[in-house]
Design a protein around this motif. Structure first.
Motif, short mmCIF file in Angstrom:
data_model
loop_
_atom_site.label_atom_id
_atom_site.label_comp_id
_atom_site.label_asym_id
_atom_site.label_seq_id
_atom_site.Cartn_x
_atom_site.Cartn_y
_atom_site.Cartn_z
N MET A 1 73.58 -1.35 35.77
CA MET A 1 72.69 -0.44 36.53
C MET A 1 73.05 -0.51 38.01
SD MET A 1 68.51 -0.46 36.72
CE MET A 1 68.36 -0.04 35.00
N SER A 2 73.06 0.60 38.71
CA SER A 2 73.41 0.63 40.12
C SER A 2 72.35 -0.07 40.95
CB SER A 2 73.55 2.09 40.59
OG SER A 2 72.30 2.75 40.51
N ASN A 3 72.75 -0.46 42.18
CA ASN A 3 71.80 -1.09 43.08
C ASN A 3 70.63 -0.17 43.39
OD1 ASN A 3 73.22 -3.47 43.27
ND2 ASN A 3 74.44 -2.78 45.04
N ASN A 4 70.94 1.14 43.50
CA ASN A 4 69.88 2.11 43.77
C ASN A 4 68.87 2.15 42.63
OD1 ASN A 4 68.70 4.28 45.34
ND2 ASN A 4 69.41 5.64 43.71
N GLY A 5 69.37 2.12 41.38
CA GLY A 5 68.47 2.11 40.23
C GLY A 5 67.65 0.85 40.17
N THR A 6 68.27 -0.29 40.48
CA THR A 6 67.54 -1.56 40.50
C THR A 6 66.46 -1.56 41.57
OG1 THR A 6 69.53 -2.73 39.74
CG2 THR A 6 67.79 -4.06 40.74
N ASP A 7 66.81 -1.03 42.75
CA ASP A 7 65.82 -0.94 43.83
C ASP A 7 64.62 -0.08 43.43
OD1 ASP A 7 67.20 -2.57 45.52
OD2 ASP A 7 68.14 -0.96 46.67
N LEU A 8 64.89 1.04 42.77
CA LEU A 8 63.80 1.93 42.34
C LEU A 8 62.88 1.22 41.36
CD1 LEU A 8 65.61 5.36 41.88
CD2 LEU A 8 64.00 4.73 43.68
N ILE A 9 63.47 0.54 40.37
CA ILE A 9 62.65 -0.17 39.38
C ILE A 9 61.84 -1.27 40.05
CG2 ILE A 9 62.74 -1.70 37.37
CD1 ILE A 9 65.19 -0.12 36.42
N THR A 10 62.50 -2.06 40.91
CA THR A 10 61.80 -3.12 41.63
C THR A 10 60.68 -2.56 42.49
OG1 THR A 10 63.83 -4.46 41.72
CG2 THR A 10 62.08 -5.02 43.28
N GLY A 11 60.98 -1.46 43.16
CA GLY A 11 59.98 -0.85 44.04
C GLY A 11 58.77 -0.33 43.30
N PHE A 12 58.99 0.34 42.17
CA PHE A 12 57.87 0.91 41.43
C PHE A 12 57.05 -0.17 40.71
CE2 PHE A 12 60.49 4.98 41.40
CZ PHE A 12 59.73 5.54 42.41
N ILE A 13 57.72 -1.22 40.23
CA ILE A 13 56.98 -2.34 39.63
C ILE A 13 56.13 -3.03 40.69
CG2 ILE A 13 57.20 -4.63 38.58
CD1 ILE A 13 59.62 -3.61 37.05
N SER A 14 56.72 -3.29 41.85
CA SER A 14 55.99 -3.92 42.94
C SER A 14 54.81 -3.05 43.38
CB SER A 14 56.93 -4.17 44.13
OG SER A 14 57.98 -5.02 43.77
N SER A 15 55.04 -1.75 43.43
CA SER A 15 53.97 -0.82 43.81
C SER A 15 52.82 -0.86 42.80
CB SER A 15 54.51 0.61 43.92
OG SER A 15 55.48 0.72 44.93
N SER A 16 53.16 -0.92 41.51
CA SER A 16 52.13 -0.96 40.46
C SER A 16 51.28 -2.22 40.56
CB SER A 16 52.80 -0.88 39.08
OG SER A 16 53.52 0.33 38.94
N VAL A 17 51.94 -3.36 40.78
CA VAL A 17 51.21 -4.62 40.91
C VAL A 17 50.32 -4.58 42.14
CG1 VAL A 17 51.43 -7.12 41.28
CG2 VAL A 17 52.97 -5.95 39.70
N ALA A 18 50.86 -4.05 43.25
CA ALA A 18 50.08 -3.94 44.48
C ALA A 18 48.85 -3.06 44.29
CB ALA A 18 50.95 -3.40 45.61
N VAL A 19 49.02 -1.93 43.62
CA VAL A 19 47.90 -1.01 43.36
C VAL A 19 46.81 -1.70 42.55
CG1 VAL A 19 47.23 1.03 42.03
CG2 VAL A 19 49.19 1.15 43.58
N LEU A 20 47.21 -2.40 41.49
CA LEU A 20 46.24 -3.10 40.64
C LEU A 20 45.47 -4.16 41.41
CD1 LEU A 20 45.06 -3.63 37.81
CD2 LEU A 20 46.96 -5.21 37.42
N LEU A 21 46.17 -4.97 42.20
CA LEU A 21 45.52 -6.07 42.91
C LEU A 21 44.70 -5.57 44.10
CD1 LEU A 21 48.26 -8.87 42.87
CD2 LEU A 21 46.34 -8.50 41.31
#
Length: 295
Positions: A1-21
């Protein structure tokens, strides 16, 4: 997976956790008497600083930039209004309102380069504008002011990162990893909250209103907030603030509204339920538009 794809996944997972908390961090305090909130805000900020200390040690103590503390000072100032907001208009509505103006201020400052920051470009600007606009839907005085303060909290960190690329800047060579600024940012929060609390003690003639039963719930609330904010820093790094701000600031209102409906019964009646569903659809559409504007 490209770095850009990894960044997107990391970013959206982090965003989801942040929203929940972010949408849940005040829940532990809901059933406790917190009075005027001055003692509570200091307990919250103490917990925030302890989490930052752990993160700083894990990161092996990256360079401390004092200017990053300014964002923490701004956040702590906005935080003073949180308890009165929740007590007067409820958990769900309060977070929806200040989250909306938080989103608007943070998104606009990143998108258009306010306060000396570099303007951020996205591949689909129209979608980004639509997403940010749909994320802002309400308004009330204290919550609006609080949201504007909250929306400015990351400005110093982004400013340092932007100017680190300029050889003539005092910030030349500064880290591009947002999490490296957490300790300085959170130190600003704790320092400012302590100053406000001491001023409060002086104003109360050394007889402040303390609520011991709120200490442990307050620490839990502060820890949840701190973890959520660390996730936000990661999302800023992976997605850029112009994308993460509308998602993370609009989403918690929905989570808080769910708590308000199912746990605290703050929202009742078919008409109010339908209104909340409409707000959910608007927020979800705004978040999706913002997300796709990056791809």
């Amino acid at each position: 997976m490209s770095n850009n794809g990894t960044d997107l996944i990391t970013g959206f997972i982090s965003s989801s956790v942040a929203v929940l908390l972010f949408g849940s961090n005040f829940v532990p305090l809901k059933k406790y008497d917190t009075g005027d909130g001055m003692f509570l805000q200091w307990v919250l900020c103490a917990a925030v600083w302890l989490v930052a200390l752990v993160v700083n040690l894990v990161l092996r103590c990256p360079k401390f930039w004092p200017f990053a503390m300014v964002g923490g000072c701004i956040w702590a100032t906005g935080n003073i209004a949180v308890v009165p907001i929740i007590k007067t208009i409820g958990l769900g509505l309060g977070i929806l309102i200040w989250g909306s103006f938080n989103a608007l201020t943070g998104w606009a400052s990143s998108r258009f380069g306010w306060f000396g920051m570099d303007a951020e470009e996205v591949s689909k600007p129209v979608l980004n504008y639509i997403g940010a606009g749909l994320s802002v839907v309400r308004g009330c005085s204290l919550a609006v002011i609080s949201g504007i303060f909250y929306g400015s909290t990351f400005v110093p960190v982004i400013y340092i990162k932007d100017h680190s690329k300029r050889n003539d800047s005092i910030y030349a060579g500064a880290s591009q990893y947002d999490l490296d600024y957490v300790f300085a940012h959170f130190s600003g929060i704790f320092l400012t909250s302590t100053v406000y609390f001491l001023a409060y003690c002086i104003a109360m003639k050394n007889n402040p209103k303390l609520y011991p039963e709120a200490v442990l719930p307050g620490f839990l609330s502060g820890a949840l907030w701190a973890i959520a904010t660390c996730c936000w820093f990661i999302a800023n790094h992976s997605l850029s603030a112009v994308v993460s701000f509308p998602i993370i600031t609009a989403g918690p209102g929905l989570i808080a509204a769910m708590w308000g409906v199912f746990k605290f019964k703050e929202i009742q009646g078919l008409q109010n339920y339908l209104l909340m569903i409409l707000a959910f659809c608007i927020i979800l559409t705004g978040a999706l538009c913002t997300a796709f504007s990056k791809i």
